[in-house]
Design a protein around this motif. Structure first.
Motif, PDB file in Angstrom:
ATOM      1  N   SER A   1       0.826  -1.210   0.000  1.00 49.63           N
ATOM      2  CA  SER A   1       0.000   0.000   0.000  1.00 49.63           C
ATOM      3  C   SER A   1       0.859   1.258   0.000  1.00 49.63           C
ATOM      4  O   SER A   1       0.480   2.263  -0.605  1.00 49.63           O
ATOM      5  CB  SER A   1      -0.929  -0.002   1.214  1.00 49.63           C
ATOM      6  OG  SER A   1      -0.188  -0.117   2.416  1.00 49.63           O
ATOM      7  N   ILE A   2       2.037   1.229   0.662  1.00 47.93           N
ATOM      8  CA  ILE A   2       2.909   2.407   0.702  1.00 47.93           C
ATOM      9  C   ILE A   2       3.401   2.736  -0.707  1.00 47.93           C
ATOM     10  O   ILE A   2       3.347   3.884  -1.155  1.00 47.93           O
ATOM     11  CB  ILE A   2       4.105   2.184   1.648  1.00 47.93           C
ATOM     12  CG1 ILE A   2       3.615   1.927   3.078  1.00 47.93           C
ATOM     13  CG2 ILE A   2       5.047   3.390   1.632  1.00 47.93           C
ATOM     14  CD1 ILE A   2       4.729   1.539   4.045  1.00 47.93           C
ATOM     15  N   ILE A   3       3.884   1.718  -1.416  1.00 41.95           N
ATOM     16  CA  ILE A   3       4.433   1.927  -2.762  1.00 41.95           C
ATOM     17  C   ILE A   3       3.338   2.353  -3.740  1.00 41.95           C
ATOM     18  O   ILE A   3       3.527   3.261  -4.556  1.00 41.95           O
ATOM     19  CB  ILE A   3       5.136   0.642  -3.256  1.00 41.95           C
ATOM     20  CG1 ILE A   3       6.435   0.416  -2.468  1.00 41.95           C
ATOM     21  CG2 ILE A   3       5.437   0.713  -4.749  1.00 41.95           C
ATOM     22  CD1 ILE A   3       7.115  -0.889  -2.752  1.00 41.95           C
ATOM     23  N   GLN A   4       2.172   1.716  -3.654  1.00 39.21           N
ATOM     24  CA  GLN A   4       1.087   2.065  -4.571  1.00 39.21           C
ATOM     25  C   GLN A   4       0.607   3.499  -4.332  1.00 39.21           C
ATOM     26  O   GLN A   4       0.304   4.230  -5.278  1.00 39.21           O
ATOM     27  CB  GLN A   4      -0.065   1.068  -4.421  1.00 39.21           C
ATOM     28  CG  GLN A   4       0.318  -0.328  -4.909  1.00 39.21           C
ATOM     29  CD  GLN A   4      -0.828  -1.318  -4.861  1.00 39.21           C
ATOM     30  OE1 GLN A   4      -1.748  -1.236  -5.667  1.00 39.21           O
ATOM     31  NE2 GLN A   4      -0.792  -2.239  -3.930  1.00 39.21           N
ATOM     32  N   LYS A   5       0.572   3.904  -3.059  1.00 31.63           N
ATOM     33  CA  LYS A   5       0.198   5.286  -2.743  1.00 31.63           C
ATOM     34  C   LYS A   5       1.244   6.252  -3.309  1.00 31.63           C
ATOM     35  O   LYS A   5       0.915   7.314  -3.835  1.00 31.63           O
ATOM     36  CB  LYS A   5       0.076   5.468  -1.234  1.00 31.63           C
ATOM     37  CG  LYS A   5      -0.321   6.873  -0.816  1.00 31.63           C
ATOM     38  CD  LYS A   5      -0.415   7.002   0.701  1.00 31.63           C
ATOM     39  CE  LYS A   5      -0.771   8.419   1.107  1.00 31.63           C
ATOM     40  NZ  LYS A   5      -0.806   8.584   2.580  1.00 31.63           N
ATOM     41  N   SER A   6       2.520   5.858  -3.216  1.00 33.17           N
ATOM     42  CA  SER A   6       3.602   6.703  -3.715  1.00 33.17           C
ATOM     43  C   SER A   6       3.470   6.941  -5.212  1.00 33.17           C
ATOM     44  O   SER A   6       3.639   8.059  -5.697  1.00 33.17           O
ATOM     45  CB  SER A   6       4.956   6.049  -3.411  1.00 33.17           C
ATOM     46  OG  SER A   6       6.004   6.728  -4.030  1.00 33.17           O
TER      47      SER A   6
ATOM     48  N   VAL B   1      12.359  -9.132  -6.131  1.00 29.76           N
ATOM     49  CA  VAL B   1      11.007  -9.273  -6.670  1.00 29.76           C
ATOM     50  C   VAL B   1      10.621  -7.941  -7.294  1.00 29.76           C
ATOM     51  O   VAL B   1      10.906  -6.879  -6.737  1.00 29.76           O
ATOM     52  CB  VAL B   1      10.004  -9.641  -5.554  1.00 29.76           C
ATOM     53  CG1 VAL B   1       8.590  -9.797  -6.113  1.00 29.76           C
ATOM     54  CG2 VAL B   1      10.429 -10.927  -4.855  1.00 29.76           C
ATOM     55  N   TYR B   2       9.989  -7.983  -8.469  1.00 27.85           N
ATOM     56  CA  TYR B   2       9.585  -6.738  -9.123  1.00 27.85           C
ATOM     57  C   TYR B   2       8.068  -6.713  -9.287  1.00 27.85           C
ATOM     58  O   TYR B   2       7.410  -7.755  -9.366  1.00 27.85           O
ATOM     59  CB  TYR B   2      10.280  -6.561 -10.476  1.00 27.85           C
ATOM     60  CG  TYR B   2      10.052  -7.683 -11.461  1.00 27.85           C
ATOM     61  CD1 TYR B   2       8.963  -7.663 -12.329  1.00 27.85           C
ATOM     62  CD2 TYR B   2      10.926  -8.768 -11.532  1.00 27.85           C
ATOM     63  CE1 TYR B   2       8.750  -8.691 -13.233  1.00 27.85           C
ATOM     64  CE2 TYR B   2      10.726  -9.804 -12.435  1.00 27.85           C
ATOM     65  CZ  TYR B   2       9.631  -9.753 -13.285  1.00 27.85           C
ATOM     66  OH  TYR B   2       9.411 -10.783 -14.177  1.00 27.85           O
ATOM     67  N   TYR B   3       7.537  -5.484  -9.317  1.00 28.70           N
ATOM     68  CA  TYR B   3       6.091  -5.271  -9.384  1.00 28.70           C
ATOM     69  C   TYR B   3       5.815  -4.316 -10.546  1.00 28.70           C
ATOM     70  O   TYR B   3       6.321  -3.198 -10.568  1.00 28.70           O
ATOM     71  CB  TYR B   3       5.573  -4.665  -8.081  1.00 28.70           C
ATOM     72  CG  TYR B   3       5.998  -5.443  -6.856  1.00 28.70           C
ATOM     73  CD1 TYR B   3       5.200  -6.443  -6.324  1.00 28.70           C
ATOM     74  CD2 TYR B   3       7.222  -5.180  -6.237  1.00 28.70           C
ATOM     75  CE1 TYR B   3       5.600  -7.166  -5.214  1.00 28.70           C
ATOM     76  CE2 TYR B   3       7.640  -5.894  -5.133  1.00 28.70           C
ATOM     77  CZ  TYR B   3       6.828  -6.885  -4.620  1.00 28.70           C
ATOM     78  OH  TYR B   3       7.241  -7.597  -3.521  1.00 28.70           O
ATOM     79  N   ILE B   4       5.010  -4.757 -11.493  1.00 27.59           N
ATOM     80  CA  ILE B   4       4.651  -3.921 -12.632  1.00 27.59           C
ATOM     81  C   ILE B   4       3.290  -3.293 -12.346  1.00 27.59           C
ATOM     82  O   ILE B   4       2.326  -3.998 -12.043  1.00 27.59           O
ATOM     83  CB  ILE B   4       4.634  -4.747 -13.928  1.00 27.59           C
ATOM     84  CG1 ILE B   4       6.055  -5.288 -14.217  1.00 27.59           C
ATOM     85  CG2 ILE B   4       4.132  -3.912 -15.101  1.00 27.59           C
ATOM     86  CD1 ILE B   4       6.157  -6.159 -15.444  1.00 27.59           C
ATOM     87  N   HIS B   5       3.232  -1.944 -12.400  1.00 27.58           N
ATOM     88  CA  HIS B   5       2.019  -1.202 -12.050  1.00 27.58           C
ATOM     89  C   HIS B   5       1.393  -0.568 -13.288  1.00 27.58           C
ATOM     90  O   HIS B   5       2.097  -0.188 -14.228  1.00 27.58           O
ATOM     91  CB  HIS B   5       2.352  -0.073 -11.074  1.00 27.58           C
ATOM     92  CG  HIS B   5       3.031  -0.520  -9.815  1.00 27.58           C
ATOM     93  ND1 HIS B   5       2.379  -0.621  -8.607  1.00 27.58           N
ATOM     94  CD2 HIS B   5       4.323  -0.882  -9.570  1.00 27.58           C
ATOM     95  CE1 HIS B   5       3.230  -1.014  -7.675  1.00 27.58           C
ATOM     96  NE2 HIS B   5       4.410  -1.178  -8.236  1.00 27.58           N
ATOM     97  N   ASN B   6       0.078  -0.401 -13.243  1.00 27.27           N
ATOM     98  CA  ASN B   6      -0.600   0.376 -14.276  1.00 27.27           C
ATOM     99  C   ASN B   6      -0.697   1.836 -13.828  1.00 27.27           C
ATOM    100  O   ASN B   6      -0.145   2.212 -12.784  1.00 27.27           O
ATOM    101  CB  ASN B   6      -1.975  -0.216 -14.603  1.00 27.27           C
ATOM    102  CG  ASN B   6      -2.926  -0.185 -13.412  1.00 27.27           C
ATOM    103  OD1 ASN B   6      -2.695   0.500 -12.423  1.00 27.27           O
ATOM    104  ND2 ASN B   6      -4.017  -0.934 -13.505  1.00 27.27           N
TER     105      ASN B   6
END
Length: 453
Positions: A168-173, A199-204
């Motif tokens: 949630s911290i990263i997505q809010k950022s 680990v990597y996270y691909i966001h829209n």
């Protein structure tokens, strides 16, 4: 990007305080990329109790810059950043008050590590910075000075990012950072990624995680996603807005985090129900003569395996090596089907368990040694592996044969003290996938340090 800061003040009446010292560390989620530390002349007297607490007195500040002299640097280093502080409401209010005195409206999104810690590390006896970092084994120096407290907050925030399994911290950022409002090109995304294990996270564009992966070289793996022409890669290329990552240093930690987070987040471009990564398992049973037999068979969720394998060939290779290492019988391990003696007995490499020549008691001891080594059932242990930095290690905690979670530590007392160890560990689910990942990794990496307790 985060601006992690700490402010020391004169004390006094509400909204009449002045800043005496400020420290700001610009943090990209992995390392400090810029910093600003300065004493500040508050142009007012410091309260005596504050002098005793911080050691900063009026004489020290006589020649220090006034706030208007450092204001531009503060604006620049916090630009496009989320301001992070321990008790952020206080620090942010003080900062806004000082800027308001200059006729400037200072507005930044904020995060409070007190609130985050209460949510992510519950049941701590105290959430004051000093007591909290001490209970978590985080070293702190220059307590009650801006730089020392800000550095301690950086280390605490890094641990909170590890424990934020919902991301949630990263997505809010991503949502709040203005520079991400324009879609970056793939090359720009790649330029910010490191060639590390993690680990990597691909966001829209909404910050939502649409794909999770693991790699020993994150930059190389993302480049493959951006250049491959298969269906999944094309969907990633069309939807990607940002890529964040979590360095782990350890491949084992990366494997465990990837497995857990795909199950929990269920990203739209990961297969919703991933097929199990292991198909075969090693089982044991006693025959009518009292000998422990071993058998590689198709994995069955109703049975408790000794260990698991990705395919039958992997299991057969394992048992072939075990026969040689533990002097086991080919017939009783399923490698040689016969009603009489096995081939190894004929060449005097088997002691005759296949024809009851060797007593079951002595043969079973060797089989039990194999089982004990390759199964962590009922074991209490910490697996020590590489960390993200040269002076850091990762810890994988198993209690009574149950995988509890992972964490990172710098000092040995953090893992020798079970209470501190449990505080730094991020809890994770124990399931057949995690058991397979851990057992398979231990088989492949025989030099790993394992502490039994």
């Amino acid at each position: 990007m985060y601006a992690i800061l700490d402010i020391e003040t004169t004390g006094g009446k509400y909204n009449e305080e002045g800043i005496t010292e400020i420290a700001i560390y610009k943090f990209d989620g992995h390392k400090v990329v810029d910093q600003f530390i300065s004493l500040v002349n508050p142009e007012r007297d410091i309260q005596p109790f504050v002098v005793n607490l911080t050691g900063i007195n009026n004489n020290m500040l006589r020649n220090a810059p006034k706030f208007y002299e450092v204001a531009k640097r503060i604006v620049e280093i916090t630009d496009d950043c989320i301001v992070v502080a321990h008790n952020a409401q206080f620090d942010y209010r003080i900062l806004c008050t000082e800027f308001r005195r200059l006729g400037f409206e200072y507005i930044r999104p904020t995060l409070c590590t007190v609130e985050l810690a209460k949510d992510l590390i519950p049941d701590q006896p105290s959430y004051s910075l000093g007591k909290l970092v001490r209970s978590l084994g985080i070293p702190v120096t220059d307590r009650h000075r801006a730089s020392g407290d800000a550095i301690a907050t950086v280390k605490l925030f890094k641990m909170l990012l590890d424990k934020d399994t919902q991301k949630s911290i990263i997505q809010k950022s991503i949502k709040l950072t203005p520079k991400h409002q324009l879609e970056p090109k793939h090359l720009n995304i790649l330029s910010d990624l490191p060639s590390v294990t993690g680990v990597y996270y691909i966001h829209n564009a909404e910050g939502d995680i649409i794909y999770i992966g693991k790699s020993n070289n994150i930059k190389k793996r993302i480049n493959q996603h951006f250049t491959n022409s298969n269906r999944k890669s094309k969907k990633i290329q069309a939807a990607v807005h940002a890529v964040t990552y979590e360095a782990t240093g350890s491949e084992l930690v990366a494997l465990l985090k990837e497995s857990e987070e795909i199950k929990r987040v269920k990203p739209i471009l990961n297969r919703a129900l991933r097929r199990t990564t292991f198909t075969h398992a090693l089982y044991s049973f006693k025959d009518e003569n009292g000998y422990i037999n071993l058998k590689i068979d198709v994995s069955d969720g109703r049975k408790k395996p000794i260990t698991t394998f990705s395919n039958r060939e992997s299991g057969k290779s394992f048992i072939t090596k075990a026969v040689e290492e533990y002097s086991l019988c080919q017939k009783l391990t399923g490698l040689y089907k016969t009603k009489t003696s096995c081939f190894n007995y004929d060449i005097k490499a088997c002691e005759g368990a296949c024809i009851q020549k060797e007593p079951a008691e002595s043969y079973n001891k060797r089989v039990e040694a194999l089982i004990t080594k390759n199964s962590y059932s009922n074991k209490n242990m910490v697996i020590i592996d590489r960390g993200r930095d040269i002076d850091e290690h990762s810890a994988i905690l198993v209690e009574n044969g149950v995988f509890r979670g992972i964490g990172f530590f710098n000092l040995n007392y953090q893992i020798n003290n079970i209470e501190v160890l449990e505080s730094i560990i991020t809890p994770m689910q124990n399931n057949r996938d995690t058991q397979h990942i851990i057992q398979s990794y231990l088989r492949r990496n025989k030099r790993l340090k394992v502490i039994l307790f």
